[in-house]
Scaffold this motif. Structure first.
Motif, PDB file in Angstrom:
ATOM      1  N   LEU A  56      49.678  44.782  44.550  1.00  0.00           N
ATOM      2  CA  LEU A  56      50.541  45.955  44.454  1.00  0.00           C
ATOM      3  C   LEU A  56      51.107  46.324  45.825  1.00  0.00           C
ATOM      4  N   THR A  57      50.288  46.238  46.861  1.00  0.00           N
ATOM      5  CA  THR A  57      50.785  46.523  48.217  1.00  0.00           C
ATOM      6  C   THR A  57      51.832  45.508  48.634  1.00  0.00           C
ATOM      7  N   ARG A  58      51.615  44.259  48.272  1.00  0.00           N
ATOM      8  CA  ARG A  58      52.571  43.199  48.634  1.00  0.00           C
ATOM      9  C   ARG A  58      53.935  43.446  48.022  1.00  0.00           C
ATOM     10  N   HIS A  59      53.981  43.947  46.807  1.00  0.00           N
ATOM     11  CA  HIS A  59      55.260  44.159  46.111  1.00  0.00           C
ATOM     12  C   HIS A  59      55.757  45.598  46.230  1.00  0.00           C
ATOM     13  N   GLY A  60      55.061  46.446  46.960  1.00  0.00           N
ATOM     14  CA  GLY A  60      55.531  47.806  47.171  1.00  0.00           C
ATOM     15  C   GLY A  60      55.339  48.736  45.992  1.00  0.00           C
ATOM     16  N   ILE A  61      54.443  48.417  45.074  1.00  0.00           N
ATOM     17  CA  ILE A  61      54.189  49.270  43.912  1.00  0.00           C
ATOM     18  C   ILE A  61      53.059  50.232  44.263  1.00  0.00           C
ATOM     19  N   PRO A  62      53.222  51.532  44.048  1.00  0.00           N
ATOM     20  CA  PRO A  62      52.130  52.470  44.348  1.00  0.00           C
ATOM     21  C   PRO A  62      50.852  52.098  43.607  1.00  0.00           C
ATOM     22  N   ALA A  63      49.742  52.185  44.308  1.00  0.00           N
ATOM     23  CA  ALA A  63      48.462  51.787  43.715  1.00  0.00           C
ATOM     24  C   ALA A  63      48.064  52.672  42.546  1.00  0.00           C
ATOM     25  N   SER A  64      48.562  53.903  42.512  1.00  0.00           N
ATOM     26  CA  SER A  64      48.194  54.809  41.418  1.00  0.00           C
ATOM     27  C   SER A  64      48.947  54.503  40.128  1.00  0.00           C
ATOM     28  N   TRP A  65      49.924  53.615  40.167  1.00  0.00           N
ATOM     29  CA  TRP A  65      50.702  53.324  38.974  1.00  0.00           C
ATOM     30  C   TRP A  65      49.963  52.402  38.011  1.00  0.00           C
ATOM     31  N   ILE A  66      49.138  51.495  38.536  1.00  0.00           N
ATOM     32  CA  ILE A  66      48.477  50.493  37.700  1.00  0.00           C
ATOM     33  C   ILE A  66      46.994  50.464  38.050  1.00  0.00           C
ATOM     34  N   GLY A  67      46.172  50.604  37.036  1.00  0.00           N
ATOM     35  CA  GLY A  67      44.732  50.457  37.200  1.00  0.00           C
ATOM     36  C   GLY A  67      44.260  49.208  36.479  1.00  0.00           C
ATOM     37  N   ALA A  68      42.973  49.016  36.431  1.00  0.00           N
ATOM     38  CA  ALA A  68      42.439  47.804  35.804  1.00  0.00           C
ATOM     39  C   ALA A  68      41.024  48.058  35.308  1.00  0.00           C
ATOM     40  N   GLU A  69      40.702  47.335  34.242  1.00  0.00           N
ATOM     41  CA  GLU A  69      39.343  47.274  33.726  1.00  0.00           C
ATOM     42  C   GLU A  69      38.963  45.802  33.628  1.00  0.00           C
ATOM     43  N   MET A  70      37.832  45.446  34.206  1.00  0.00           N
ATOM     44  CA  MET A  70      37.339  44.079  34.176  1.00  0.00           C
ATOM     45  C   MET A  70      36.174  44.011  33.198  1.00  0.00           C
ATOM     46  N   LEU A  71      36.396  43.386  32.061  1.00  0.00           N
ATOM     47  CA  LEU A  71      35.421  43.372  30.971  1.00  0.00           C
ATOM     48  C   LEU A  71      34.806  41.988  30.847  1.00  0.00           C
ATOM     49  N   VAL A  72      33.521  41.976  30.585  1.00  0.00           N
ATOM     50  CA  VAL A  72      32.840  40.709  30.336  1.00  0.00           C
ATOM     51  C   VAL A  72      33.263  40.187  28.964  1.00  0.00           C
ATOM     52  N   ALA A  73      33.678  38.927  28.922  1.00  0.00           N
ATOM     53  CA  ALA A  73      34.156  38.322  27.677  1.00  0.00           C
ATOM     54  C   ALA A  73      33.369  37.048  27.410  1.00  0.00           C
ATOM     55  N   THR A  74      33.175  36.767  26.156  1.00  0.00           N
ATOM     56  CA  THR A  74      32.470  35.560  25.741  1.00  0.00           C
ATOM     57  C   THR A  74      33.320  34.795  24.745  1.00  0.00           C
ATOM     58  N   ALA A  75      33.103  33.523  24.685  1.00  0.00           N
ATOM     59  CA  ALA A  75      33.794  32.660  23.736  1.00  0.00           C
ATOM     60  C   ALA A  75      32.843  31.561  23.304  1.00  0.00           C
ATOM     61  N   LYS A  76      33.074  31.064  22.108  1.00  0.00           N
ATOM     62  CA  LYS A  76      32.200  30.035  21.556  1.00  0.00           C
ATOM     63  C   LYS A  76      32.322  28.755  22.369  1.00  0.00           C
ATOM     64  N   GLY A  77      31.194  28.231  22.768  1.00  0.00           N
ATOM     65  CA  GLY A  77      31.176  26.982  23.505  1.00  0.00           C
ATOM     66  C   GLY A  77      31.500  27.123  24.977  1.00  0.00           C
ATOM     67  N   ARG A  78      31.556  28.348  25.488  1.00  0.00           N
ATOM     68  CA  ARG A  78      31.886  28.560  26.897  1.00  0.00           C
ATOM     69  C   ARG A  78      30.924  29.579  27.491  1.00  0.00           C
ATOM     70  N   GLU A  79      30.835  29.530  28.806  1.00  0.00           N
ATOM     71  CA  GLU A  79      30.027  30.519  29.498  1.00  0.00           C
ATOM     72  C   GLU A  79      30.761  31.862  29.515  1.00  0.00           C
ATOM     73  N   ASN A 104      51.958  37.082  36.783  1.00  0.00           N
ATOM     74  CA  ASN A 104      51.853  35.771  37.413  1.00  0.00           C
ATOM     75  C   ASN A 104      51.445  35.880  38.877  1.00  0.00           C
ATOM     76  N   SER A 105      51.957  36.887  39.574  1.00  0.00           N
ATOM     77  CA  SER A 105      51.586  37.085  40.965  1.00  0.00           C
ATOM     78  C   SER A 105      50.103  37.405  41.105  1.00  0.00           C
ATOM     79  N   LEU A 106      49.563  38.197  40.181  1.00  0.00           N
ATOM     80  CA  LEU A 106      48.137  38.505  40.201  1.00  0.00           C
ATOM     81  C   LEU A 106      47.293  37.243  40.010  1.00  0.00           C
ATOM     82  N   VAL A 107      47.706  36.402  39.078  1.00  0.00           N
ATOM     83  CA  VAL A 107      46.935  35.190  38.797  1.00  0.00           C
ATOM     84  C   VAL A 107      46.971  34.238  39.988  1.00  0.00           C
ATOM     85  N   VAL A 108      48.133  34.103  40.607  1.00  0.00           N
ATOM     86  CA  VAL A 108      48.243  33.210  41.762  1.00  0.00           C
ATOM     87  C   VAL A 108      47.341  33.685  42.894  1.00  0.00           C
ATOM     88  N   ARG A 109      47.331  34.989  43.146  1.00  0.00           N
ATOM     89  CA  ARG A 109      46.467  35.504  44.217  1.00  0.00           C
ATOM     90  C   ARG A 109      44.981  35.356  43.848  1.00  0.00           C
TER      91      ARG A 109
END
Length: 236
Positions: A56-79, A104-109
């Motif tokens: 967000l800092t790299r692209h000039g977007i205010p940090a308060s505009w976008i938040g995030a939740e990181m959730l534990v996910a499971t799938a069959k046959g995977r860790e 895409n920028s988030l994934v690349v970083r």
């Protein structure tokens, strides 16, 4: 094929194995079965928070505009892995326009931090978490999505005329002034002047060909009042 499909499709399993030597996590931590899943998930959350903040800092977007939740996910046959839920906390149509590029920028970083993210990042989703939905426009009528003017906006716009030295690239279109405006009146007056000029030139040419000065006279003949005749005396 889209960037995310290449990421989550995992069509080349050898590439993921080769990327483990470049991971920020030590090989012992990645291979140690005693490492708890909670500690691993906590480290990944911190990494994803840092990635979001720096992107967000790299692209000039205010940090308060976008938040995030990181959730534990499971799938069959995977860790167990992580699911990245991005929260839109500020209404701005530009965020929707550039959401794919931002994702895409988030994934690349994130892959720059840990190339093994292609193995444990199981998905990305977006959610509106606006404190006030009043600025958001309401739903339009059903024909809005397929209207001709909407399709015209999605077409490739015509090349814009740009001056490069003495060369102008692209078509130049002069808009027609609306009826009743000053420009429209000037245009009509200009057309009339052109017609009168053509008429005068034609009359002069005709006079030069015939050699008669009467050729330039008006087409109508001069008129004079007729003299009155003396009346007869009345008889009594």
């Amino acid at each position: 094929m889209s960037f995310l499909r290449q990421l989550f499709g995992r069509e080349d399993p050898k590439a993921a194995q080769a990327s483990r030597m470049f991971s920020q996590f030590s090989p012992d931590m990645a291979a140690d079965p005693r490492s708890s899943a909670a500690e691993l998930a906590s480290m990944r959350r911190e990494m994803m928070r840092a990635v979001l903040r720096k992107t967000l800092t790299r692209h000039g977007i205010p940090a308060s505009w976008i938040g995030a939740e990181m959730l534990v996910a499971t799938a069959k046959g995977r860790e167990a892995g992580m699911h990245w839920r991005l929260l839109i906390k500020h209404w701005d149509p530009r965020l929707l326009t550039h959401a794919v590029a931002l994702q895409n920028s988030l994934v690349v970083r994130l892959l720059g931090y840990d190339p093994l993210a292609a193995d444990w990042l199981m998905g990305i989703s977006w959610q509106f978490a606006l404190p006030d939905e009043a600025p958001c426009p309401p739903m339009p009528q059903a024909g809005f999505w397929t209207a001709d003017h909407r399709r015209a906006e999605t077409r490739q716009p015509a090349a814009v005329a740009t001056a490069a030295g003495d060369i102008i690239e692209g078509p130049v279109r002069i808009p027609t002034p609306p009826a009743g405006s000053v420009d429209a009146k000037d245009s009509v007056r200009h057309d009339l002047d052109k017609l009168f000029a053509v008429r005068d030139a034609e009359l002069k040419r005709h006079a030069a060909d015939s050699g008669s000065p009467d050729a330039t006279r008006p087409m109508y003949l001069p008129t004079q009042p007729q003299a009155l005749r003396p009346g007869r005396p009345r008889q009594r």
